[in-house]
Enzyme design. Structure first.
Site, short mmCIF file in Angstrom:
data_model
loop_
_atom_site.label_atom_id
_atom_site.label_comp_id
_atom_site.label_asym_id
_atom_site.label_seq_id
_atom_site.Cartn_x
_atom_site.Cartn_y
_atom_site.Cartn_z
N ASP A 22 0.85 -1.18 0.00
CA ASP A 22 0.00 0.00 0.00
C ASP A 22 0.89 1.24 0.00
OD1 ASP A 22 -2.48 1.40 0.17
OD2 ASP A 22 -2.15 1.68 2.31
N ASP B 93 -0.23 5.12 1.03
CA ASP B 93 -0.44 6.01 2.17
C ASP B 93 -0.46 5.23 3.48
OD1 ASP B 93 -1.01 8.80 1.02
OD2 ASP B 93 -2.33 7.54 -0.18
#
Length: 257
Positions: free
Chosen positions: A11, A13
């Site tokens: 991922d 953020d």
């Protein structure tokens, strides 16, 4: 049996960056992936920006990730619909990340007899556009949304995101959308295809139990939760499933490479 990990999905953020700044260990993690020539993808449910935009955003934070190593919910949605919609006509509510992805797979954006209504994230939702979407869905258009996140981050705090707006459309039409982004493993499986990876040899790093870890688990990946983003250690017990590993940050994951 110990799994041999040859591929990585991560991922963005809360794992690699936070508020436009690289998190500790992120550069080291990416450098090691490149040094060892491990295939990898950076994943995000953000559908506002194009893959090129996100590459530039990461570069501004000091992280070098080519756009072909980035996979967004917008790109995954367009890719999914390319095989689902024969007439390639769609009414799209979203920004450049979504519209560009739809154009790239041959869609025409129109409010005249579209087969699908596609909802993505935007910072300026138009009541007129949402009204059009509601009317088209009521007339029989299929309802697709990029991701189920109900809020997104901003400098002033949480703001409504795709899932919240989709709920409003559902309330008006009685129709639930099909979400393509995480935690739907469809997004991850296409990502695996892009880097020619097998799930048994792939690990996923994320900061959310309800999207990242759930998607990774359902796709059969080894899962690594980092506590540098949305999830606190004590919140893990609130979920009926568990990640394979828990780390303070991506720095500890980098040490495994």
């Amino acid at each position: 049996m110990t799994r041999v990990i040859k591929n990585w999905l991560t991922d963005m953020d809360g794992v690699l960056i936070h508020e436009e700044k690289a998190l500790p260990g992120a550069a080291d993690f990416l450098n090691k992936l490149n040094e060892k020539e491990y295939p990898y993808l950076v994943l995000t449910n953000n559908s506002i920006f194009t893959r090129r935009d996100l590459s530039a955003r990461l570069e501004a934070a000091g992280l070098i990730v080519p756009e072909d190593h980035i996979w967004t919910s917008a790109a995954a949605t367009a890719n999914f619909l390319a095989d689902q919609v024969e007439n390639k006509r769609a009414y799209v509510v979203g920004e450049a990340g979504l519209t560009t992805s739809m154009y790239n797979v041959g869609f025409v954006m129109t409010n005249v007899n579209p087969e699908v209504v596609v909802l993505g994230e935007t910072r300026t939702y138009s009541i007129e556009a949402l009204t059009t979407a509601i009317r088209l869905i009521n007339k029989g258009a299929r309802f697709i949304a990029t991701n189920p996140d109900v809020t997104g981050p901003s400098d002033l705090g949480p703001i409504p995101a795709t899932g919240a707006v989709a709920a409003m459309i559902t309330a008006a039409t009685g129709r639930q959308p099909y979400y393509v982004g995480k935690p739907n493993p469809v997004m991850l499986r296409k990502g695996l295809n892009l880097i020619d990876a097998h799930s048994e040899e792939t690990a996923l790093v994320g900061d959310r139990m309800d999207t990242d870890i759930l998607a990774g688990m359902e796709a059969g990946l080894q899962t690594h939760l980092v506590l540098s983003g949305s999830t606190e250690q004590e919140e893990i017990v609130n979920f009926p499933y568990r990640p394979d590993y828990v780390h303070p940050s991506i720095a500890e994951v980098a040490e495994l490479l």
